[in-house]
Design a protein around this motif. Structure first.
Motif, PDB file in Angstrom:
ATOM      1  N   GLU A   9      48.846  44.520  37.313  1.00 23.51           N
ATOM      2  CA  GLU A   9      49.982  45.013  36.534  1.00 23.51           C
ATOM      3  C   GLU A   9      49.482  45.707  35.272  1.00 23.51           C
ATOM      4  O   GLU A   9      48.582  45.220  34.603  1.00 23.51           O
ATOM      5  N   LYS A  10      50.114  46.869  34.963  1.00 26.42           N
ATOM      6  CA  LYS A  10      49.806  47.595  33.746  1.00 26.42           C
ATOM      7  C   LYS A  10      50.993  47.539  32.791  1.00 26.42           C
ATOM      8  O   LYS A  10      52.133  47.721  33.198  1.00 26.42           O
ATOM      9  N   ASP A  11      50.688  47.285  31.540  1.00 30.71           N
ATOM     10  CA  ASP A  11      51.698  47.327  30.481  1.00 30.71           C
ATOM     11  C   ASP A  11      51.332  48.499  29.574  1.00 30.71           C
ATOM     12  O   ASP A  11      50.528  48.359  28.643  1.00 30.71           O
ATOM     13  N   LEU A  12      51.897  49.664  29.865  1.00 31.27           N
ATOM     14  CA  LEU A  12      51.533  50.861  29.122  1.00 31.27           C
ATOM     15  C   LEU A  12      52.008  50.796  27.675  1.00 31.27           C
ATOM     16  O   LEU A  12      51.392  51.391  26.782  1.00 31.27           O
ATOM     17  N   VAL A  13      53.095  50.069  27.456  1.00 30.75           N
ATOM     18  CA  VAL A  13      53.594  49.931  26.081  1.00 30.75           C
ATOM     19  C   VAL A  13      52.643  49.056  25.268  1.00 30.75           C
ATOM     20  O   VAL A  13      52.253  49.384  24.145  1.00 30.75           O
ATOM     21  N   GLY A  14      52.299  47.946  25.850  1.00 31.00           N
ATOM     22  CA  GLY A  14      51.390  47.025  25.162  1.00 31.00           C
ATOM     23  C   GLY A  14      49.934  47.436  25.255  1.00 31.00           C
ATOM     24  O   GLY A  14      49.077  46.887  24.554  1.00 31.00           O
ATOM     25  N   GLY A  15      49.641  48.390  26.133  1.00 33.95           N
ATOM     26  CA  GLY A  15      48.261  48.861  26.275  1.00 33.95           C
ATOM     27  C   GLY A  15      47.338  47.853  26.929  1.00 33.95           C
ATOM     28  O   GLY A  15      46.187  47.723  26.526  1.00 33.95           O
ATOM     29  N   THR A  16      47.850  47.155  27.952  1.00 29.31           N
ATOM     30  CA  THR A  16      47.019  46.160  28.637  1.00 29.31           C
ATOM     31  C   THR A  16      47.148  46.311  30.140  1.00 29.31           C
ATOM     32  O   THR A  16      48.116  46.884  30.660  1.00 29.31           O
ATOM     33  N   ARG A  17      46.167  45.761  30.839  1.00 26.73           N
ATOM     34  CA  ARG A  17      46.195  45.676  32.301  1.00 26.73           C
ATOM     35  C   ARG A  17      45.814  44.270  32.711  1.00 26.73           C
ATOM     36  O   ARG A  17      44.769  43.754  32.280  1.00 26.73           O
ATOM     37  N   SER A  18      46.645  43.654  33.522  1.00 24.68           N
ATOM     38  CA  SER A  18      46.381  42.310  34.028  1.00 24.68           C
ATOM     39  C   SER A  18      46.081  42.409  35.519  1.00 24.68           C
ATOM     40  O   SER A  18      46.849  43.026  36.265  1.00 24.68           O
ATOM     41  N   LEU A  19      44.983  41.792  35.934  1.00 22.52           N
ATOM     42  CA  LEU A  19      44.646  41.828  37.350  1.00 22.52           C
ATOM     43  C   LEU A  19      43.844  40.599  37.740  1.00 22.52           C
ATOM     44  O   LEU A  19      43.206  39.960  36.902  1.00 22.52           O
ATOM     45  N   LYS A  20      43.941  40.280  39.024  1.00 26.51           N
ATOM     46  CA  LYS A  20      43.123  39.219  39.598  1.00 26.51           C
ATOM     47  C   LYS A  20      42.192  39.876  40.608  1.00 26.51           C
ATOM     48  O   LYS A  20      42.642  40.547  41.534  1.00 26.51           O
ATOM     49  N   ILE A  21      40.899  39.689  40.382  1.00 25.56           N
ATOM     50  CA  ILE A  21      39.890  40.291  41.246  1.00 25.56           C
ATOM     51  C   ILE A  21      39.446  39.266  42.268  1.00 25.56           C
ATOM     52  O   ILE A  21      39.181  38.100  41.932  1.00 25.56           O
ATOM     53  N   LYS A  22      39.364  39.686  43.517  1.00 22.35           N
ATOM     54  CA  LYS A  22      38.824  38.822  44.562  1.00 22.35           C
ATOM     55  C   LYS A  22      37.521  39.417  45.060  1.00 22.35           C
ATOM     56  O   LYS A  22      37.434  40.613  45.344  1.00 22.35           O
ATOM     57  N   ILE A  23      36.498  38.559  45.141  1.00 22.40           N
ATOM     58  CA  ILE A  23      35.181  38.972  45.615  1.00 22.40           C
ATOM     59  C   ILE A  23      34.898  38.243  46.917  1.00 22.40           C
ATOM     60  O   ILE A  23      34.834  37.005  46.945  1.00 22.40           O
ATOM     61  N   ASP A  24      34.752  38.981  48.005  1.00 25.84           N
ATOM     62  CA  ASP A  24      34.365  38.425  49.303  1.00 25.84           C
ATOM     63  C   ASP A  24      32.899  38.732  49.541  1.00 25.84           C
ATOM     64  O   ASP A  24      32.477  39.898  49.463  1.00 25.84           O
ATOM     65  N   HIS A  25      32.111  37.705  49.847  1.00 26.74           N
ATOM     66  CA  HIS A  25      30.666  37.915  50.014  1.00 26.74           C
ATOM     67  C   HIS A  25      30.113  37.091  51.185  1.00 26.74           C
ATOM     68  O   HIS A  25      29.181  36.311  51.016  1.00 26.74           O
TER      69      HIS A  25
END
Length: 861
Positions: free
Chosen positions: A725-741
């Motif tokens: 999710e991006k909050d362009l007003v607040g200037g932030t990006r929230s994300l959950k990264i998944k790493i498969d190895h």
């Protein structure tokens, strides 16, 4: 003025003193090498009293290191060691229950296999690093009297089951696992032992992946909160006595005084605490997360084999395991008894203000800093009084006693300065001119031979300008005053190592007092006084210097090509040598200017001879090997494959070896230029931040036209966002990264971002920065997740994109750990088998190569 008419000349005097110069260091060396006789019997002959048996300990070490093998976190062997340890723990529990059933003793043995995941920050070598671990395990045994009161305050004993990437880990740390198991055997078999306070044996299973196992226990296991003190068992070598190198409270220092064969000093404690030695242990996690005191002990002799392939039982010196086992057993027995200070530590602890040291054999001394200040102060005042009231030399007109002493102090100070300057000149000559740096590496005492004559020459030369101007006895008393002042001054700064100067100046004071018994003139110094005055300074410095060189020489030789290794060792020799011979300078003035000039010439010849000898010497041999790092890297983003080569030392010749490897295995005619190593060189992130030591080469490899990567098709190594999710007003990006190895271990992700929040800790850097996150997981756990909030900045990240470099090690692609299943390692293992054989033949076995198959790439989210 000094009179130089002596019954003994310079040569005859040196011959008279030679037995002291030879016998005292030899005594220190023999003392250092003395170990108990290894026991193979489980009980003392003719009795029913159990005893530590080295055969039992080494049997465990051999099984773990050779039967199971390389127990790198995340590998199948790592999982096998976990299963084996659970079986051993349950056997102990069963034996405990049998003892209780037969004797009615107050004993209870509980077994816990802990498995969990977590995060922690692990700063190292001035770098900020984050760890995430998944499904890692610990095996824990708690022995108590069965009561809640007996479990309220516990002693924690720790060793780690895993081994690091290139090593089977017989000493590091399988021998410690064996010690803990044998201690439990002995305690359960001891008829009158019942613990007043519980003892928790932690077999942690992820130390080499940056102390994940100890973090897991400290932060998540319910028994952890009952631990009041810890005994941590480690190894950075295979020979010699187990060294106490960290003691963090007065109570634990006092507890250590009860061991049968003590070997620890405040000097080692302060050296390790200074951070000069780039090493760490699980002790760090227990201090940080449990806030408990303890003892950190390790086998440190012959650390040439530390984290190397030859860390095998066959290379562990007989008596090493016996020494470690007997001391550990004594500590456990004392700290679980009714005399134990364990309950008093429930409210925390304060850092010790204690001087302690082991001196010749089993003598263990300790006293408080307050006592030290009084002792050193009284000695200084007594020395001042002795000099003032016994000074017999005619004072030159216009000068006072302290003016004369000041001139003597100037001569001594210039001599000490020369002791440091001259060996560094030799280091420049060896490193810059002759291109023979690290020529001392293969023997811990070799630096003494190379730099020792230069140290002496540096002390001799300045004295040429003072001979005949300062009385011999004035120089003697000046040294006494300077040493007592140094002892007092350093101790007032709460530096316990000030004891070194006290232990040197006290016998010097005594000899100064009795010197008139040996001479007719009140201003003379007897030759026997030199012999008596030199014994204890030389013995003390030798007792400290031998183990210091044993630790520092191998480790300094592997500090990286850019490190001033030769200068570090040159300074170390000077630091150890100067206090060893405090009376060398007055002795130089004893025989006049002509004799001193001859001494300068002879010493110059000796220094030149040592330089010539070491210039023709190879720094490496089969038991003191050059450590080489080799990565076979497959980039799944570009479909390229490269061979990455690096060494952890600056010895000459590596570029030539790289060029020969390129000709034999690469696709070019000559080796490319070294690659810049910095935080953005992600090819070496598996070794970050140690990779900062390396000067790497990157060699292109041919990729077969019909090659289909298993890391792109099938067992896909991938990174993607599952919540974004991006909050362009607040200037932030929230994300959950998944790493498969799947099929990969020790994965690392690195990215540039201004992180506002994540689940690694509560305090990410408040700036746009490079971040490294390293992972360790149990065998078969092939994915993990990381949640974060990043700042969208017009200057640094206007689109809010995240560019991630990622890499991991092939679980089946580590040579020689996976030699038995080499067919499953693909192109990397095929190359490693040929390269390893070629290296062994080419270098005569003087290279130990860490060969790792890696997969990496770049993903933009």
């Amino acid at each position: 003025m000094a009179s130089h008419r002596r019954q003994w000349g310079a040569l005859s005097s040196l011959l008279f003193l030679a037995p002291v110069f030879i016998a005292v260091p030899w005594l220190a060396y023999r003392n250092h090498r003395t170990l108990p006789e290894p026991e193979y019997r489980l009980f003392k002959p003719g009795t029913n009293i159990p005893q530590i048996a080295e055969s039992e300990i080494l049997g465990v070490a051999k099984f773990l290191s050779e039967e199971i093998g390389y127990r790198t976190v995340g590998t199948e062997e790592h999982a096998a060691a976990d299963q084996w340890m659970v079986i051993q723990a349950n056997k102990i529990k069963e034996e405990c229950e049998n003892v209780v059933a037969k004797t009615g003793r107050k004993l209870q043995c509980e077994v816990s296999r802990q498995q969990g995941s977590g995060y922690h920050r692990f700063d190292m070598m001035g770098k900020r690093l984050y760890k995430t671990y998944n499904d890692l395990s610990n095996i824990i045994v708690r022995i108590s009297d069965g009561s809640e009161e007996g479990k309220e305050h516990a002693l924690l004993v720790n060793a780690h089951l895993d081994s690091t990437l290139p090593s089977p880990g017989a000493a590091d740390d399988a021998i410690s696992v064996g010690v803990m198991l044998d201690c439990m055997r002995v305690l359960l078999a001891t008829p009158d032992w019942s613990p007043k306070h519980a003892v928790i044996f932690l077999f942690n299973h992820a130390e080499e992946s940056l102390q994940d196992g100890s973090h897991l226990f400290s932060t998540q296991h319910p028994w952890a909160k009952t631990a009041r003190a810890v005994i941590n068992l480690e190894a950075a070598g295979t020979t010699g006595r187990e060294l106490l190198f960290q003691a963090t409270s007065e109570q634990m220092i006092e507890a250590y005084s009860h061991v049968p064969r003590p070997y620890g000093t405040v000097f080692a404690n302060e050296i390790f605490s200074s951070g000069i030695i780039l090493s760490d242990t699980d002790f760090r996690q227990f201090e940080q997360y449990l806030n408990i005191t303890g003892l950190d002990m390790a086998i440190v002799g012959n650390s040439y084999l530390y984290h190397m392939r030859k860390d095998l039982v066959e290379n562990i010196e007989p008596g090493v395991a016996q020494h470690m086992g007997e001391n550990t057993l004594a500590l456990i027995s004392y700290l679980t008894s009714d005399k134990s200070p364990i309950p008093d530590l429930a409210g925390g602890y304060t850092k010790p203000r204690t001087v302690y040291f082991t001196y010749v054999g089993r003598l263990f001394f300790s006293y408080s800093f307050a006592t030290a200040k009084i002792m050193y102060g009284l000695l200084f005042l007594a020395s001042v009084g002795l000099v003032k009231f016994t000074f017999a030399e005619p004072i030159p007109k216009g000068s006072g006693l302290w003016t004369v002493q000041g001139n003597a102090a100037k001569a001594v100070s210039l001599g000490v300065a020369g002791t440091f300057i001259a060996p560094n000149v030799v280091a420049v000559l060896m490193r810059q001119v002759l291109q023979k740096n690290l020529s001392w590496f293969s023997d811990p005492l070799a630096p003494v031979v190379l730099y020792g004559p230069a140290c002496l020459l540096g002390a001799l030369v300045p004295q040429y300008f003072f001979v005949g101007k300062i009385h011999e006895r004035t120089l003697w008393t000046s040294i006494l005053l300077m040493q007592t002042f140094m002892a007092l001054g350093l101790q007032w700064m709460n530096i316990g190592s000030a004891a070194l100067f006290f232990m040197s100046s006290l016998p010097l004071f005594i000899v100064t007092v009795i010197n008139p018994l040996f001479v007719s003139g009140s201003g003379d110094v007897a030759l026997i006084s030199y012999a008596l005055g030199q014994i204890f300074p030389l013995l003390t410095s030798s007792l400290l210097g031998i183990p210091t060189l044993e630790v520092f020489v191998p480790l300094t030789g592997r500090m990286g090509a850019e490190a001033p290794s030769d200068h570090i060792i040159a300074i170390l020799v000077a630091v150890l040598g100067a206090p060893a011979f405090p009376l060398a300078i007055p002795l130089m003035h004893r025989f006049g200017k002509r004799a001193l000039l001859r001494g300068i010439i002879v010493t110059s010849v000796l220094a030149a001879g040592s330089i010539a000898f070491f210039s023709a010497r190879d720094p490496f041999d089969a038991m003191h090997q050059k450590r080489v790092f080799v990565l076979h890297m497959e980039n799944v983003t570009t479909s390229e494959q490269h061979l990455h080569l690096a060494a952890s030392d600056g010895a000459p010749g590596f570029e030539i070896l790289v060029d020969e490897i390129v000709r034999e295995f690469g696709t070019t005619d000559h080796a490319p230029a070294p690659v810049i190593m910095n935080d953005h060189n992600s090819d070496w992130d598996s070794l970050y931040p140690f990779s900062a030591f390396l000067t790497p080469f990157k060699v292109p490899l041919a990729v077969p036209k019909n090659y289909v990567s298993p890391w792109v098709n099938g067992r896909k190594f991938s990174i993607y966002a599952i919540e974004d999710e991006k909050d362009l007003v607040g200037g932030t990006r929230s994300l959950k990264i998944k790493i498969d190895h799947p099929g990969l271990i020790w994965t690392v992700i690195a990215f540039d971002a201004h992180v506002l929040k994540w689940d690694l800790d509560d305090n990410p850097p408040d700036e746009f920065a490079r971040h490294h996150v390293k992972e360790a997981s149990f065998f078969g756990t092939d994915s993990y997740e990381l949640s974060l909030v990043i700042k969208i900045s017009p200057e640094t990240n206007p689109d809010g994109k995240l560019r991630i470099n990622y890499m991991g090690l092939q679980e089946k692609g580590i040579w020689p750990a996976k030699k038995a299943v080499k067919e499953q390692g693909g192109a990397a293992m095929e190359l490693f088998e040929r390269l390893d054989n070629w290296l062994d033949e080419k270098t005569g076995g003087t290279v130990d190569a860490l060969l790792m198959g890696c997969v990496g790439g770049v993903q933009e989210l």
